[in-house]
Design a protein around this motif. Sequence first.
Motif, PDB file in Angstrom:
ATOM      1  N   ASP A   1      -1.469  -8.021  -1.745  1.00 10.55           N
ATOM      2  CA  ASP A   1      -1.481  -9.359  -1.144  1.00 10.55           C
ATOM      3  C   ASP A   1      -0.448 -10.262  -1.812  1.00 10.55           C
ATOM      4  OD1 ASP A   1      -3.390  -8.923   0.806  1.00 10.55           O
ATOM      5  OD2 ASP A   1      -5.073  -9.589  -0.441  1.00 10.55           O
ATOM      6  N   ALA A   2      -0.356 -10.198  -3.129  1.00 13.05           N
ATOM      7  CA  ALA A   2       0.596 -11.032  -3.862  1.00 13.05           C
ATOM      8  C   ALA A   2       2.042 -10.694  -3.489  1.00 13.05           C
ATOM      9  CB  ALA A   2       0.401 -10.873  -5.367  1.00 13.05           C
ATOM     10  N   LYS A   3       2.282  -9.446  -3.153  1.00 15.45           N
ATOM     11  CA  LYS A   3       3.626  -9.013  -2.772  1.00 15.45           C
ATOM     12  C   LYS A   3       3.882  -9.197  -1.273  1.00 15.45           C
ATOM     13  CE  LYS A   3       3.937  -5.500  -6.398  1.00 15.45           C
ATOM     14  NZ  LYS A   3       5.168  -5.842  -7.072  1.00 15.45           N
ATOM     15  N   GLY A   4       2.893  -9.732  -0.560  1.00 12.90           N
ATOM     16  CA  GLY A   4       3.041  -9.929   0.877  1.00 12.90           C
ATOM     17  C   GLY A   4       2.889  -8.642   1.667  1.00 12.90           C
ATOM     18  N   LEU A   5       2.208  -7.645   1.081  1.00 17.01           N
ATOM     19  CA  LEU A   5       2.060  -6.336   1.716  1.00 17.01           C
ATOM     20  C   LEU A   5       0.611  -6.012   2.069  1.00 17.01           C
ATOM     21  CD1 LEU A   5       4.414  -4.389  -0.731  1.00 17.01           C
ATOM     22  CD2 LEU A   5       4.989  -5.272   1.539  1.00 17.01           C
ATOM     23  N   GLY A   6      -0.244  -7.004   2.024  1.00 15.09           N
ATOM     24  CA  GLY A   6      -1.665  -6.792   2.285  1.00 15.09           C
ATOM     25  C   GLY A   6      -1.953  -6.270   3.681  1.00 15.09           C
ATOM     26  N   ASN A   7      -1.140  -6.641   4.665  1.00 14.20           N
ATOM     27  CA  ASN A   7      -1.357  -6.185   6.044  1.00 14.20           C
ATOM     28  C   ASN A   7      -1.143  -4.692   6.212  1.00 14.20           C
ATOM     29  OD1 ASN A   7      -1.960  -8.741   6.855  1.00 14.20           O
ATOM     30  ND2 ASN A   7       0.007  -9.141   7.824  1.00 14.20           N
ATOM     31  N   THR A   8      -0.438  -4.065   5.291  1.00 15.58           N
ATOM     32  CA  THR A   8      -0.118  -2.644   5.433  1.00 15.58           C
ATOM     33  C   THR A   8      -1.338  -1.748   5.266  1.00 15.58           C
ATOM     34  OG1 THR A   8       0.457  -2.442   3.083  1.00 15.58           O
ATOM     35  CG2 THR A   8       2.253  -2.962   4.631  1.00 15.58           C
ATOM     36  N   ILE A   9      -2.423  -2.262   4.699  1.00 10.57           N
ATOM     37  CA  ILE A   9      -3.628  -1.450   4.494  1.00 10.57           C
ATOM     38  C   ILE A   9      -4.792  -1.932   5.351  1.00 10.57           C
ATOM     39  CG2 ILE A   9      -3.006  -0.654   2.186  1.00 10.57           C
ATOM     40  CD1 ILE A   9      -4.932  -2.855   1.097  1.00 10.57           C
ATOM     41  N   LEU A  10      -4.502  -2.802   6.319  1.00 11.43           N
ATOM     42  CA  LEU A  10      -5.533  -3.308   7.215  1.00 11.43           C
ATOM     43  C   LEU A  10      -5.319  -2.725   8.607  1.00 11.43           C
ATOM     44  CD1 LEU A  10      -5.550  -7.062   6.124  1.00 11.43           C
ATOM     45  CD2 LEU A  10      -7.135  -5.248   5.429  1.00 11.43           C
TER      46      LEU A  10
ATOM     47  N   ALA B   1       2.423  -4.256  10.552  1.00 14.52           N
ATOM     48  CA  ALA B   1       3.325  -4.363   9.402  1.00 14.52           C
ATOM     49  C   ALA B   1       4.638  -3.672   9.756  1.00 14.52           C
ATOM     50  CB  ALA B   1       2.698  -3.721   8.175  1.00 14.52           C
ATOM     51  N   SER B   2       5.726  -4.198   9.221  1.00  8.73           N
ATOM     52  CA  SER B   2       7.043  -3.603   9.475  1.00  8.73           C
ATOM     53  C   SER B   2       7.167  -2.278   8.723  1.00  8.73           C
ATOM     54  CB  SER B   2       8.148  -4.560   9.035  1.00  8.73           C
ATOM     55  OG  SER B   2       8.172  -4.646   7.614  1.00  8.73           O
ATOM     56  N   ASN B   3       8.101  -1.449   9.169  1.00 11.55           N
ATOM     57  CA  ASN B   3       8.338  -0.166   8.499  1.00 11.55           C
ATOM     58  C   ASN B   3       8.779  -0.383   7.056  1.00 11.55           C
ATOM     59  OD1 ASN B   3       7.607   1.354  10.707  1.00 11.55           O
ATOM     60  ND2 ASN B   3       9.700   1.521  11.490  1.00 11.55           N
ATOM     61  N   GLN B   4       9.558  -1.431   6.840  1.00  9.95           N
ATOM     62  CA  GLN B   4      10.027  -1.732   5.488  1.00  9.95           C
ATOM     63  C   GLN B   4       8.842  -2.104   4.581  1.00  9.95           C
ATOM     64  OE1 GLN B   4      12.863  -4.935   5.227  1.00  9.95           O
ATOM     65  NE2 GLN B   4      13.546  -4.303   3.197  1.00  9.95           N
ATOM     66  N   ASP B   5       7.920  -2.913   5.092  1.00  5.70           N
ATOM     67  CA  ASP B   5       6.735  -3.282   4.308  1.00  5.70           C
ATOM     68  C   ASP B   5       5.848  -2.066   4.039  1.00  5.70           C
ATOM     69  OD1 ASP B   5       7.507  -5.895   4.068  1.00  5.70           O
ATOM     70  OD2 ASP B   5       6.093  -6.687   5.559  1.00  5.70           O
ATOM     71  N   LYS B   6       5.714  -1.190   5.037  1.00  6.25           N
ATOM     72  CA  LYS B   6       4.924   0.023   4.841  1.00  6.25           C
ATOM     73  C   LYS B   6       5.537   0.890   3.747  1.00  6.25           C
ATOM     74  CE  LYS B   6       3.014   0.407   9.512  1.00  6.25           C
ATOM     75  NZ  LYS B   6       2.959   1.240  10.731  1.00  6.25           N
ATOM     76  N   ALA B   7       6.861   0.996   3.758  1.00  8.64           N
ATOM     77  CA  ALA B   7       7.545   1.802   2.735  1.00  8.64           C
ATOM     78  C   ALA B   7       7.330   1.198   1.349  1.00  8.64           C
ATOM     79  CB  ALA B   7       9.031   1.908   3.065  1.00  8.64           C
ATOM     80  N   LYS B   8       7.446  -0.128   1.239  1.00  7.69           N
ATOM     81  CA  LYS B   8       7.222  -0.799  -0.048  1.00  7.69           C
ATOM     82  C   LYS B   8       5.791  -0.579  -0.531  1.00  7.69           C
ATOM     83  CE  LYS B   8      10.490  -4.608   0.667  1.00  7.69           C
ATOM     84  NZ  LYS B   8      10.579  -6.051   0.921  1.00  7.69           N
ATOM     85  N   ALA B   9       4.835  -0.680   0.396  1.00 11.77           N
ATOM     86  CA  ALA B   9       3.430  -0.490   0.040  1.00 11.77           C
ATOM     87  C   ALA B   9       3.184   0.952  -0.415  1.00 11.77           C
ATOM     88  CB  ALA B   9       2.528  -0.839   1.231  1.00 11.77           C
ATOM     89  N   MET B  10       3.782   1.921   0.262  1.00  9.92           N
ATOM     90  CA  MET B  10       3.623   3.325  -0.138  1.00  9.92           C
ATOM     91  C   MET B  10       4.185   3.552  -1.534  1.00  9.92           C
ATOM     92  SD  MET B  10       1.898   5.351   1.707  1.00  9.92           S
ATOM     93  CE  MET B  10       2.391   6.964   1.145  1.00  9.92           C
TER      94      MET B  10
ATOM     95  N   TYR C   1     -12.007   3.924  -9.581  1.00  8.60           N
ATOM     96  CA  TYR C   1     -11.686   3.550  -8.199  1.00  8.60           C
ATOM     97  C   TYR C   1     -12.051   2.109  -7.876  1.00  8.60           C
ATOM     98  CZ  TYR C   1     -11.738   3.268  -3.131  1.00  8.60           C
ATOM     99  OH  TYR C   1     -11.538   2.857  -1.837  1.00  8.60           O
ATOM    100  N   LEU C   2     -13.243   1.680  -8.268  1.00  3.75           N
ATOM    101  CA  LEU C   2     -13.683   0.335  -7.888  1.00  3.75           C
ATOM    102  C   LEU C   2     -12.764  -0.749  -8.439  1.00  3.75           C
ATOM    103  CD1 LEU C   2     -17.548   0.747  -8.254  1.00  3.75           C
ATOM    104  CD2 LEU C   2     -16.185   0.778  -6.167  1.00  3.75           C
ATOM    105  N   SER C   3     -12.369  -0.634  -9.690  1.00  4.29           N
ATOM    106  CA  SER C   3     -11.453  -1.634 -10.251  1.00  4.29           C
ATOM    107  C   SER C   3     -10.042  -1.426  -9.703  1.00  4.29           C
ATOM    108  CB  SER C   3     -11.451  -1.580 -11.781  1.00  4.29           C
ATOM    109  OG  SER C   3     -11.028  -0.325 -12.236  1.00  4.29           O
ATOM    110  N   TRP C   4      -9.648  -0.167  -9.479  1.00  2.93           N
ATOM    111  CA  TRP C   4      -8.311   0.129  -8.970  1.00  2.93           C
ATOM    112  C   TRP C   4      -8.114  -0.465  -7.583  1.00  2.93           C
ATOM    113  CZ3 TRP C   4      -6.437   2.604  -4.666  1.00  2.93           C
ATOM    114  CH2 TRP C   4      -5.067   2.879  -4.646  1.00  2.93           C
ATOM    115  N   VAL C   5      -9.093  -0.276  -6.700  1.00  4.41           N
ATOM    116  CA  VAL C   5      -8.954  -0.755  -5.327  1.00  4.41           C
ATOM    117  C   VAL C   5      -8.843  -2.282  -5.298  1.00  4.41           C
ATOM    118  CG1 VAL C   5     -11.376  -0.971  -4.590  1.00  4.41           C
ATOM    119  CG2 VAL C   5      -9.680  -0.251  -2.965  1.00  4.41           C
ATOM    120  N   LEU C   6      -9.591  -2.956  -6.152  1.00  4.80           N
ATOM    121  CA  LEU C   6      -9.497  -4.417  -6.215  1.00  4.80           C
ATOM    122  C   LEU C   6      -8.125  -4.849  -6.730  1.00  4.80           C
ATOM    123  CD1 LEU C   6     -10.892  -7.174  -5.960  1.00  4.80           C
ATOM    124  CD2 LEU C   6     -11.684  -6.882  -8.305  1.00  4.80           C
ATOM    125  N   ASP C   7      -7.661  -4.212  -7.801  1.00 13.62           N
ATOM    126  CA  ASP C   7      -6.334  -4.533  -8.340  1.00 13.62           C
ATOM    127  C   ASP C   7      -5.241  -4.263  -7.315  1.00 13.62           C
ATOM    128  OD1 ASP C   7      -7.340  -5.313 -10.803  1.00 13.62           O
ATOM    129  OD2 ASP C   7      -7.043  -3.344 -11.730  1.00 13.62           O
TER     130      ASP C   7
END
Length: 158
Positions: free
Chosen positions: A31-40, A45-54, A19-25
Amino acid sequence: MSNLAKLEFAALDISGKNYLSWVLDAEIHLDAKGLGNTILADKEASNQDKAKAMIFIRHHLHEGLKVEYLTVKDPLELWKNLKERFDHQKTVILPKARYDRMHLRLQDFKIQQYREKGFKRYSELISCLLVAEQNNELLMKNHGIRHTGSAPFPEVNG
């Protein structure tokens, strides 16, 4: 059905041992994909970004975890659920790892020898010691099979 697409990093194990390494990765890749806001929690975050993050997060979960969290559709909710389930490892594993690191002793290898041998970095020393340890294990296995000074194998006459 198995995952045919290549994972960017190891999937979160159902036991949570990674878990510890997974959560960091996962955070870094989101963040690199521009989806970091979806877990904050405090970010929109837009619905499209939430779907991509899921899709991304579920892709990096053990099959058992996917089934367990099948009804969760929001990445923030899934993130919180996983954190609640596995984040206790920070209080269990991390202190032990820090303690072990602080109390790491390099037996029979003084600092002066470290410098005399030409090692400029700790990683170089560790690599050398790991190779020496592997060689020592091999020698011990060979010694266990045929002790030093034992009679040689009989030769076969042709």
